[in-house]
Design a protein around this motif. Structure first.
Motif, short mmCIF file in Angstrom:
data_model
loop_
_atom_site.label_atom_id
_atom_site.label_comp_id
_atom_site.label_asym_id
_atom_site.label_seq_id
_atom_site.Cartn_x
_atom_site.Cartn_y
_atom_site.Cartn_z
N GLY A 53 -1.06 11.42 -9.30
CA GLY A 53 -2.48 11.78 -9.29
C GLY A 53 -2.88 12.65 -8.12
N GLY A 54 -2.19 12.52 -7.00
CA GLY A 54 -2.54 13.29 -5.81
C GLY A 54 -2.15 14.75 -5.88
N GLN A 55 -1.44 15.13 -6.92
CA GLN A 55 -1.01 16.52 -7.06
C GLN A 55 -2.18 17.48 -7.28
N ALA A 56 -3.33 16.94 -7.63
CA ALA A 56 -4.51 17.79 -7.83
C ALA A 56 -5.17 18.16 -6.50
N LEU A 57 -4.80 17.49 -5.43
CA LEU A 57 -5.38 17.79 -4.12
C LEU A 57 -4.82 19.11 -3.58
N PRO A 58 -5.57 19.79 -2.72
CA PRO A 58 -5.04 20.99 -2.07
C PRO A 58 -3.76 20.65 -1.28
N LEU A 59 -2.85 21.61 -1.17
CA LEU A 59 -1.57 21.37 -0.52
C LEU A 59 -1.68 20.86 0.92
N ALA A 60 -2.65 21.37 1.66
CA ALA A 60 -2.81 20.93 3.05
C ALA A 60 -3.15 19.44 3.11
N LEU A 61 -3.97 18.98 2.19
CA LEU A 61 -4.31 17.55 2.15
C LEU A 61 -3.12 16.72 1.68
N GLN A 62 -2.37 17.24 0.72
CA GLN A 62 -1.17 16.54 0.27
C GLN A 62 -0.17 16.39 1.41
N ARG A 120 -0.84 16.33 4.67
CA ARG A 120 -1.37 15.37 5.64
C ARG A 120 -1.15 13.94 5.14
N LEU A 121 -1.42 13.72 3.87
CA LEU A 121 -1.24 12.38 3.31
C LEU A 121 0.24 12.00 3.26
N SER A 122 1.10 12.95 2.97
CA SER A 122 2.53 12.67 2.93
C SER A 122 3.04 12.26 4.31
N ILE A 123 2.56 12.93 5.35
CA ILE A 123 2.95 12.58 6.71
C ILE A 123 2.46 11.18 7.06
N ALA A 124 1.20 10.90 6.74
CA ALA A 124 0.65 9.56 7.02
C ALA A 124 1.45 8.49 6.29
N LEU A 125 1.76 8.74 5.04
CA LEU A 125 2.51 7.78 4.23
C LEU A 125 3.92 7.59 4.76
N GLN A 126 4.58 8.68 5.12
CA GLN A 126 5.94 8.59 5.65
C GLN A 126 5.96 7.76 6.93
N TYR A 127 5.05 8.03 7.85
CA TYR A 127 5.00 7.28 9.10
C TYR A 127 4.66 5.82 8.84
N GLN A 128 3.76 5.57 7.89
CA GLN A 128 3.41 4.20 7.58
C GLN A 128 4.61 3.43 7.04
N PHE A 129 5.32 4.04 6.11
CA PHE A 129 6.45 3.36 5.49
C PHE A 129 7.57 3.09 6.50
N ILE A 130 7.93 4.09 7.28
CA ILE A 130 9.00 3.93 8.27
C ILE A 130 8.65 2.85 9.29
N PHE A 162 0.83 -1.20 0.00
CA PHE A 162 0.00 0.00 0.00
C PHE A 162 0.87 1.25 0.00
N SER A 163 1.93 1.24 0.80
CA SER A 163 2.81 2.41 0.89
C SER A 163 3.42 2.75 -0.47
N VAL A 164 3.89 1.74 -1.17
CA VAL A 164 4.50 1.97 -2.47
C VAL A 164 3.46 2.47 -3.48
N LEU A 165 2.33 1.78 -3.56
CA LEU A 165 1.30 2.16 -4.54
C LEU A 165 0.70 3.52 -4.22
N PHE A 166 0.42 3.75 -2.94
CA PHE A 166 -0.17 5.03 -2.56
C PHE A 166 0.83 6.16 -2.75
N GLY A 167 2.10 5.90 -2.47
CA GLY A 167 3.14 6.91 -2.68
C GLY A 167 3.24 7.29 -4.15
N ALA A 168 3.15 6.31 -5.03
CA ALA A 168 3.18 6.59 -6.48
C ALA A 168 1.97 7.42 -6.88
N TRP A 169 0.79 7.05 -6.35
CA TRP A 169 -0.41 7.82 -6.68
C TRP A 169 -0.29 9.25 -6.16
#
Length: 133
Positions: free
Chosen positions: A31-40, A42-52, A20-27
Motif C-alpha cells: 500500500g505504501g507504494q503510492a507514496l512519493p519516493l522520498a517519503l517511502q 524515509r519510512l524504509s529507513i525508520a522501519l529498518q532501524y526499528q527492526f534491527i 509493528f515492524s512486520v505489519l508496517f513493512g508489509a503495508w
C-alpha cells in the motif's frame, strides 16, 4: 521499579515493536507504494532501524536474563528510547507532517549508539569473567 520489572516491560515493547515492524513493512511494500519516493525512503529507513534495534533489544534482554548485569538494562532502555525517538519521529514527521518532531531523530541515533557501546562494554565484561582474566 526493579530491573526484572523493567526487563518485562521491555520484552512487551519488543513484542509490540516487532509486530509493528512486520505489519508496517508489509503495508509499505504494498500500500505504501503510492507514496512519493522520498517519503517511502524515509519510512524504509525508520522501519529498518526499528527492526534491527528491536532484534538487538531482545538479545540484550536475553543476555540480561542470563548474566544479570545492570549495564544491559541500561543498554536495553537506550535501544527502546532510540526506537521511539528515531523511528517514531520519522513516522510522525512523514504521516502527520510535523516537521519539528524530526529534530528528535538525532537524539534517537545517539540513544542507539550509546546502547551499542553499553552492550559492547557489558559483553567484554562477560567474556573477561568467563575466561577468568
Amino acid at each position: 521499579m526493579n530491573t526484572v520489572k523493567i526487563a518485562k516491560l521491555l520484552t512487551l515493547f519488543v513484542g509490540i515493536s516487532g509486530c509493528f515492524s512486520v505489519l508496517f513493512g508489509a503495508w509499505l511494500a504494498h500500500g505504501g507504494q503510492a507514496l512519493p519516493l522520498a517519503l517511502q525512503d524515509r519510512l524504509s529507513i525508520a522501519l529498518q532501524y526499528q527492526f534491527i534495534h528491536t532484534l538487538a533489544l531482545i538479545l540484550t534482554i536475553i543476555l540480561y536474563k542470563v548474566h544479570r548485569n545492570i549495564v544491559l538494562i541500561f543498554a536495553a532502555i537506550f535501544f527502546a528510547l532510540g526506537i521511539i525517538l528515531f523511528s517514531g519521529s520519522l513516522y510522525i514527521k512523514t504521516f502527520f507532517d510535523v516537521t519539528m518532531i524530526g529534530k528528535l531523530a538525532p537524539s534517537g541515533g545517539l540513544s542507539f549508539a550509546l546502547a551499542w557501546l553499553l552492550l559492547g562494554f557489558a559483553g567484554a565484561k562477560m567474556f573477561q569473567h568467563k575466561l577468568g582474566n
